[in-house]
Design an enzyme around this catalytic site. Structure first.
Site, PDB file in Angstrom:
ATOM      1  N   GLU A  43      -6.118  -7.145  -1.401  1.00  9.30           N
ATOM      2  CA  GLU A  43      -6.657  -7.050  -0.044  1.00  9.30           C
ATOM      3  C   GLU A  43      -8.120  -6.644  -0.121  1.00  9.30           C
ATOM      4  OE1 GLU A  43      -4.650  -4.785   2.945  1.00  9.30           O
ATOM      5  OE2 GLU A  43      -2.648  -5.323   2.209  1.00  9.30           O
ATOM      6  N   GLU A  80       0.835  -1.212   0.000  1.00 10.74           N
ATOM      7  CA  GLU A  80       0.000   0.000   0.000  1.00 10.74           C
ATOM      8  C   GLU A  80       0.869   1.261   0.000  1.00 10.74           C
ATOM      9  OE1 GLU A  80      -4.278  -1.300   1.836  1.00 10.74           O
ATOM     10  OE2 GLU A  80      -2.818  -0.517   3.271  1.00 10.74           O
TER      11      GLU A  80
END
Length: 343
Positions: A276, A169
């Site tokens: 995710e 991320e």
């Protein structure tokens, strides 16, 4: 916990021996990936947590996931982690043990490099303590060596991951401040070191670059336009999708996710993957419906460029982890929400 860490090398040796003596039944590459990130699993087991099937029988967690259609396991790896229950573990050695175990069940493997000693995400990208005072050229070497060394450990244990994530991320970059997007040229070099180290192990491993908020096209276009301009090397665009964290129901932005997936695939000629996803474990039906919708959105990407969907820590039951977005019930059984992966 310290005792557990002392036996990791022994377990690794046993796992390597077992792998070398046993043929592997790996899920077919190229098929749609239905995955679970299970980084907490070793410490859950080390603290005595037990997993149960719907009929109340105790079972191995990975088998329970496989029985619900999961064919891929994603594992985070930290450089020099602590033995903290929630924010430690996930060392290279422990990651290898888990990868061998998952592969033995026929699972495909994704390795997620955080390049930190603990959580790296949009709010924090802290350097490993051992790298803190390193110059930028030294950091470039650190990223290459760490990536190469971990993948070498895996290869020696008989595991070549199908995917490798370079950073976790990273809309704001990684290894702050050196690799911040404020200095995207340096970030590009760091990402390319991870790519090159991965391809040096096996050119067929697909390298993923991963951002959060997968429903936000503007964020992704900005980042990957810059990445293209600076010749960042990667194979797959990875997205997170958590309606819970942006305080919405998935019905409000699932179309935005699908549109962004299609745009990324077309705009950059790359494969895409939701690496995710998660929903409130107390809202079983809503989470199941959300997963069904996300899987459909990824499968709707043209030319089979939508590779799969991975649930983040489905087994991380709230009564152990305090994490609201697991897909496990308080009685130690899988949530029926995971049945979305069977379809």
């Amino acid at each position: 916990m310290k005792k557990y860490f002392k036996i990791v090398p022994f377990l690794l040796a046993i796992a390597i021996l077992f792998t070398s003596c046993k043929s592997k039944m790996v899920s077919k590459k190229g098929s749609f990936s239905k995955g679970a990130d299970v980084g907490w699993l070793p410490q859950m087991e080390a603290t005595g947590y037990k997993f149960y099937d719907a009929d109340g029988s105790e079972k191995d967690c990975l088998q329970l996931l496989k029985d619900r259609g999961i064919n891929t396991i994603r594992l985070r790896v930290w450089v020099n982690p602590s033995d903290d229950k929630a924010s430690g573990h996930c060392s290279p050695e422990e990651t290898v043990v888990m990868a061998v175990r998952a592969q033995k069940l026929g699972m495909r493997i994704m390795i997620d490099f955080h390049y930190s000693d603990t959580w790296a995400d949009p709010g924090k990208q802290k350097k490993p303590a051992a790298w803190t005072n390193h110059s930028f050229p030294e950091l470039l070497n650190d990223v290459y060596k760490h990536t190469y060394d971990v993948l070498t450990l895996l290869k020696k244990a008989g595991v070549t991951p199908e995917w490798v994530q370079v950073g976790n991320e990273i809309p704001g970059g990684m290894l702050w401040p050196d690799g911040s997007t404020d200095n995207f040229a340096q970030l590009a070099q760091l990402l390319n070191q991870g790519y090159d180290a991965t391809k040096a192990i096996d050119s067929k491993i697909k390298v993923i670059v991963h951002l959060d908020e997968g429903n936000k096209s503007e964020k992704f276009r900005w980042f990957f336009d810059k990445a293209t301009e600076l010749n960042v090397k990667y194979d797959v665009i990875g997205l997170s999708y958590y309606p819970f964290w942006i305080k919405t129901d998935y019905k409000e932005n699932i179309a935005d996710l699908e549109n962004n997936l299609k745009d990324m695939a077309a705009r950059y000629n790359k494969e895409v993957m939701v690496v995710e996803v998660g929903g409130d474990y107390t809202l079983v039906e809503n989470t199941r419906d959300m997963l069904t919708a996300v899987i459909k959105a990824v499968k709707n990407v043209p030319d089979n460029k939508g590779l799969g969907v991975i649930y983040w820590e489905p087994q991380g039951a709230k009564n152990w982890s305090h994490y609201q977005l697991s897909a496990w019930l308080d009685n130690g059984k899988p949530s029926p929400a995971l049945d979305a992966f069977k379809e």
